[in-house]
Write a protein that holds these residues in place. Sequence first.
Motif, PDB file in Angstrom:
ATOM      1  N   ARG A   9      50.721  36.331  39.353  1.00 50.77           N
ATOM      2  CA  ARG A   9      49.563  36.518  39.538  1.00 50.77           C
ATOM      3  C   ARG A   9      48.961  36.903  37.951  1.00 50.77           C
ATOM      4  O   ARG A   9      49.607  38.048  37.634  1.00 50.77           O
ATOM      5  CB  ARG A   9      48.789  37.618  40.327  1.00 50.77           C
ATOM      6  N   GLN A  10      47.987  36.365  37.319  1.00 49.15           N
ATOM      7  CA  GLN A  10      47.669  36.871  35.871  1.00 49.15           C
ATOM      8  C   GLN A  10      46.247  37.013  35.583  1.00 49.15           C
ATOM      9  O   GLN A  10      45.613  35.983  36.371  1.00 49.15           O
ATOM     10  CB  GLN A  10      48.125  35.800  34.985  1.00 49.15           C
ATOM     11  N   ARG A  11      45.712  38.012  35.176  1.00 48.70           N
ATOM     12  CA  ARG A  11      44.362  38.294  35.190  1.00 48.70           C
ATOM     13  C   ARG A  11      44.245  38.600  33.680  1.00 48.70           C
ATOM     14  O   ARG A  11      44.025  39.893  33.229  1.00 48.70           O
ATOM     15  CB  ARG A  11      43.721  39.295  36.068  1.00 48.70           C
TER      16      ARG A  11
ATOM     17  N   GLY B 292      37.770  37.474  33.579  1.00 49.50           N
ATOM     18  CA  GLY B 292      38.073  37.904  35.135  1.00 49.50           C
ATOM     19  C   GLY B 292      38.682  36.880  35.880  1.00 49.50           C
ATOM     20  O   GLY B 292      38.786  37.104  37.225  1.00 49.50           O
ATOM     21  N   VAL B 293      38.942  35.688  35.285  1.00 48.91           N
ATOM     22  CA  VAL B 293      39.733  34.633  36.156  1.00 48.91           C
ATOM     23  C   VAL B 293      41.070  35.170  36.376  1.00 48.91           C
ATOM     24  O   VAL B 293      41.723  35.705  35.618  1.00 48.91           O
ATOM     25  CB  VAL B 293      39.607  33.379  35.197  1.00 48.91           C
ATOM     26  N   VAL B 294      41.552  34.615  37.553  1.00 47.85           N
ATOM     27  CA  VAL B 294      42.752  35.048  37.920  1.00 47.85           C
ATOM     28  C   VAL B 294      43.462  33.635  38.111  1.00 47.85           C
ATOM     29  O   VAL B 294      43.217  32.570  38.642  1.00 47.85           O
ATOM     30  CB  VAL B 294      43.089  35.780  39.387  1.00 47.85           C
TER      31      VAL B 294
ATOM     32  N   TRP C  11      38.261  31.681  40.314  1.00 52.48           N
ATOM     33  CA  TRP C  11      37.051  32.511  39.739  1.00 52.48           C
ATOM     34  C   TRP C  11      36.798  33.687  40.352  1.00 52.48           C
ATOM     35  O   TRP C  11      37.020  33.993  41.375  1.00 52.48           O
ATOM     36  CB  TRP C  11      35.914  31.474  39.994  1.00 52.48           C
ATOM     37  N   PRO C  12      36.351  34.578  39.194  1.00 47.46           N
ATOM     38  CA  PRO C  12      35.907  36.064  39.547  1.00 47.46           C
ATOM     39  C   PRO C  12      34.949  36.220  40.842  1.00 47.46           C
ATOM     40  O   PRO C  12      35.432  37.148  41.637  1.00 47.46           O
ATOM     41  CB  PRO C  12      35.095  36.561  38.516  1.00 47.46           C
TER      42      PRO C  12
ATOM     43  N   PHE D 280      37.443  35.808  43.503  1.00 53.16           N
ATOM     44  CA  PHE D 280      38.390  37.050  43.581  1.00 53.16           C
ATOM     45  C   PHE D 280      37.875  38.225  44.120  1.00 53.16           C
ATOM     46  O   PHE D 280      38.797  38.941  45.100  1.00 53.16           O
ATOM     47  CB  PHE D 280      38.988  37.159  42.144  1.00 53.16           C
TER      48      PHE D 280
ATOM     49  N   ARG E 282      39.784  39.898  47.300  1.00 53.21           N
ATOM     50  CA  ARG E 282      40.875  40.712  46.473  1.00 53.21           C
ATOM     51  C   ARG E 282      42.040  40.924  47.165  1.00 53.21           C
ATOM     52  O   ARG E 282      43.084  40.707  46.549  1.00 53.21           O
ATOM     53  CB  ARG E 282      39.930  41.665  46.125  1.00 53.21           C
TER      54      ARG E 282
ATOM     55  N   ASN F  10      52.635  40.657  39.073  1.00 54.37           N
ATOM     56  CA  ASN F  10      51.215  40.713  38.461  1.00 54.37           C
ATOM     57  C   ASN F  10      51.321  41.276  37.079  1.00 54.37           C
ATOM     58  O   ASN F  10      52.081  42.049  36.610  1.00 54.37           O
ATOM     59  CB  ASN F  10      50.848  41.621  39.417  1.00 54.37           C
TER      60      ASN F  10
ATOM     61  N   GLN G  87      48.413  41.887  33.757  1.00 51.87           N
ATOM     62  CA  GLN G  87      47.195  41.842  33.464  1.00 51.87           C
ATOM     63  C   GLN G  87      46.718  41.267  32.085  1.00 51.87           C
ATOM     64  O   GLN G  87      47.537  40.734  31.430  1.00 51.87           O
ATOM     65  CB  GLN G  87      46.728  43.233  33.103  1.00 51.87           C
TER      66      GLN G  87
END
Length: 171
Positions: free
Chosen positions: A58-60, A66-68, A84-85, A88, A92, A169, A171
């Motif tokens: 998972r990358q943000r 804010g896209v994951v 899309w945010p 998400f 969440r 994960n 960021q």
Amino acid sequence: MPPGEEVIEDYRRLKLSLRAHPVSFVRRDLDARDVMRNSDLSNARRARVKVSGLVLVRQRPGTASGVVFMTLEDETGVANIIVWPKLFEKLRATVIGARFVAVTGKYQNESGVIHIIAERIDDLTPLLSKIARADEAHRSQASREKQPTPDLFGGEAAAVRGALPKGRNFQ
């Protein structure tokens, strides 16, 4: 030891298995939900698809507004997911916490790079509890006796989930 249990033990001890992929043990359930194999994405002719897999990454990124980005792996390959945010924020807990998901969304193929723009994300993590018991029905049918299968995991999906990778994960 049944094949599903062997795979779980491999993951518990080695963090991988050369015997089989965990998702292969629940493929019938996925087929019943009309989930396509990730390897079939390159030939998809639909505007919307449903894929699934273990969440690998998972990358943000801070530069992505804010896209994951999620990477899912099934027994045939990987699928790249864009969340899309707005979605998400709505999902969440599932996006961050689920180990195994199904994603329904818009199919996008740009110059051979395939993404699914998520519209719906379902947490399939409870299906993982079937892995260790995957061949129970086969053994019962073969022996024509309904003997209880030893449950190495105390009947809890949490133990199976604990053996499988959590996903990375970033960021």
